[in-house]
Write a protein that holds these residues in place. Structure first.
Motif, PDB file in Angstrom:
ATOM      1  N   GLN A  70       0.620  -1.255   0.268  1.00 54.60           N
ATOM      2  CA  GLN A  70      -0.053   0.060  -0.183  1.00 54.60           C
ATOM      3  C   GLN A  70       0.832   1.364   0.032  1.00 54.60           C
ATOM      4  N   GLN A  76      -2.861   7.161  -0.186  1.00 59.76           N
ATOM      5  CA  GLN A  76      -4.154   6.875  -0.527  1.00 59.76           C
ATOM      6  C   GLN A  76      -4.576   6.139   0.622  1.00 59.76           C
ATOM      7  N   LYS A  77      -6.136   5.808   1.439  1.00 68.10           N
ATOM      8  CA  LYS A  77      -6.473   5.766   2.815  1.00 68.10           C
ATOM      9  C   LYS A  77      -7.205   4.288   2.012  1.00 68.10           C
ATOM     10  N   TRP A  78      -6.824   2.944   3.148  1.00 64.32           N
ATOM     11  CA  TRP A  78      -6.658   1.820   3.171  1.00 64.32           C
ATOM     12  C   TRP A  78      -7.400   1.229   3.389  1.00 64.32           C
ATOM     13  N   VAL A  79      -8.463  -0.147   3.579  1.00 57.88           N
ATOM     14  CA  VAL A  79      -9.891  -0.419   4.441  1.00 57.88           C
ATOM     15  C   VAL A  79      -9.465  -0.942   4.392  1.00 57.88           C
ATOM     16  N   SER A 103      -8.289  -5.434   0.847  1.00 59.48           N
ATOM     17  CA  SER A 103      -8.193  -3.775   1.363  1.00 59.48           C
ATOM     18  C   SER A 103      -8.655  -3.292   0.107  1.00 59.48           C
ATOM     19  N   GLN A 104      -9.278  -1.892   0.244  1.00 59.43           N
ATOM     20  CA  GLN A 104      -9.664  -1.403  -0.367  1.00 59.43           C
ATOM     21  C   GLN A 104      -9.389  -0.009  -0.771  1.00 59.43           C
ATOM     22  N   THR A 105      -8.846   0.512  -1.287  1.00 61.65           N
ATOM     23  CA  THR A 105      -9.035   2.319  -1.692  1.00 61.65           C
ATOM     24  C   THR A 105     -10.298   2.440  -2.843  1.00 61.65           C
ATOM     25  N   GLU A 107      -9.990   5.590  -3.189  1.00 61.07           N
ATOM     26  CA  GLU A 107      -9.598   6.814  -4.400  1.00 61.07           C
ATOM     27  C   GLU A 107      -9.014   6.066  -5.738  1.00 61.07           C
ATOM     28  N   SER A 114       0.722   2.465 -11.035  1.00 54.81           N
ATOM     29  CA  SER A 114       0.428   2.087  -9.831  1.00 54.81           C
ATOM     30  C   SER A 114       0.402   0.790 -10.401  1.00 54.81           C
ATOM     31  N   GLY A 161     -11.637   2.471  -7.808  1.00 56.33           N
ATOM     32  CA  GLY A 161     -10.744   2.221  -6.619  1.00 56.33           C
ATOM     33  C   GLY A 161     -10.237   1.173  -6.679  1.00 56.33           C
ATOM     34  N   SER A 162      -9.081   0.687  -6.027  1.00 52.69           N
ATOM     35  CA  SER A 162      -8.149  -0.047  -6.044  1.00 52.69           C
ATOM     36  C   SER A 162      -8.391  -1.048  -5.153  1.00 52.69           C
TER      37      SER A 162
END
Length: 196
Positions: A70, A76-79, A103-105, A107, A114, A161-162
């Motif tokens: 990441q 980016q903010k990842w969740v 995990s996803q972002t 953004e 990337s 998103g990724s």
């Protein structure tokens, strides 16, 4: 009187001593144990505890690798969307257990850049990578990687998103016994409710 009964008693005592000694010695006979891996019994408590510790380390390694990936992509903010255990193949025909995390972002990312960054990082760690894209869906690139035929991971770069999906290394062992020990350890680590 004959001495025969005393001889029988004496020989019976000697026989009893020999049988007792044989039983005592058989208790000292080593079991089938490999000094490198422990007991050959997959349900042996010491073996299962070692496997659980190995699985916990695999989870730490997975989180560290996910975080490193990441950070390589950018700020980016990842969740994390989920962490689960699953059955896996240890690569040598033995079954085992691993962790899987997603995990996803949301953004937006530069898809090509990337993907190239992740591909370079993963290949530097010894992974074999494969990129998939579809000209009919230019807003999506998928990068898959595996290491020595296992340890599958993927990165999906999307205009909306990724995401990262990663499996930890597979720890060979009896899935039921490993889960039972994990549950026992988690239950003993939880504070007991206070009753008044």
């Amino acid at each position: 009187m004959s001495y025969e009964p005393r001889a029988r008693v004496k020989s019976s005592r000697i026989l009893a001593v020999l049988v007792g000694a044989g039983i005592a010695l058989s208790a000292c006979t080593p079991t089938a144990e490999n000094p490198m891996t422990g007991s050959s019994n997959p349900s042996d408590p010491a073996t299962v505890k070692a496997q659980v510790e190995e699985l916990k380390q695999a989870l730490k390694d997975l989180h560290a690798f996910k975080t490193e990936t990441q950070q390589a992509i950018g700020p980016q903010k990842w969740v994390d969307k989920g962490l689960r255990n699953s059955a896996c193949n240890a690569g040598d025909g033995r079954e085992g257990v691993n962790y899987s995390v997603m995990s996803q972002t949301m953004e937006t990312l530069d898809l090509e850049a990337s993907t190239d960054v992740v591909k370079t990082l993963w290949e530097s760690k010894g992974f074999t990578t494969r990129t998939e894209s579809n000209p009919l869906d230019p807003g999506l690139i998928r990068l898959y990687a595996n290491q020595n035929g296992g340890h599958l991971i993927s990165f999906t770069a999307n205009v909306k998103g990724s995401g990262l999906e990663m499996d930890s290394a597979c720890v060979a062992g009896d899935q039921h016994e490993i889960y039972k020990e994990l549950d026992r350890q988690e239950a003993s680590a939880s504070p007991s409710p206070i009753t008044k």
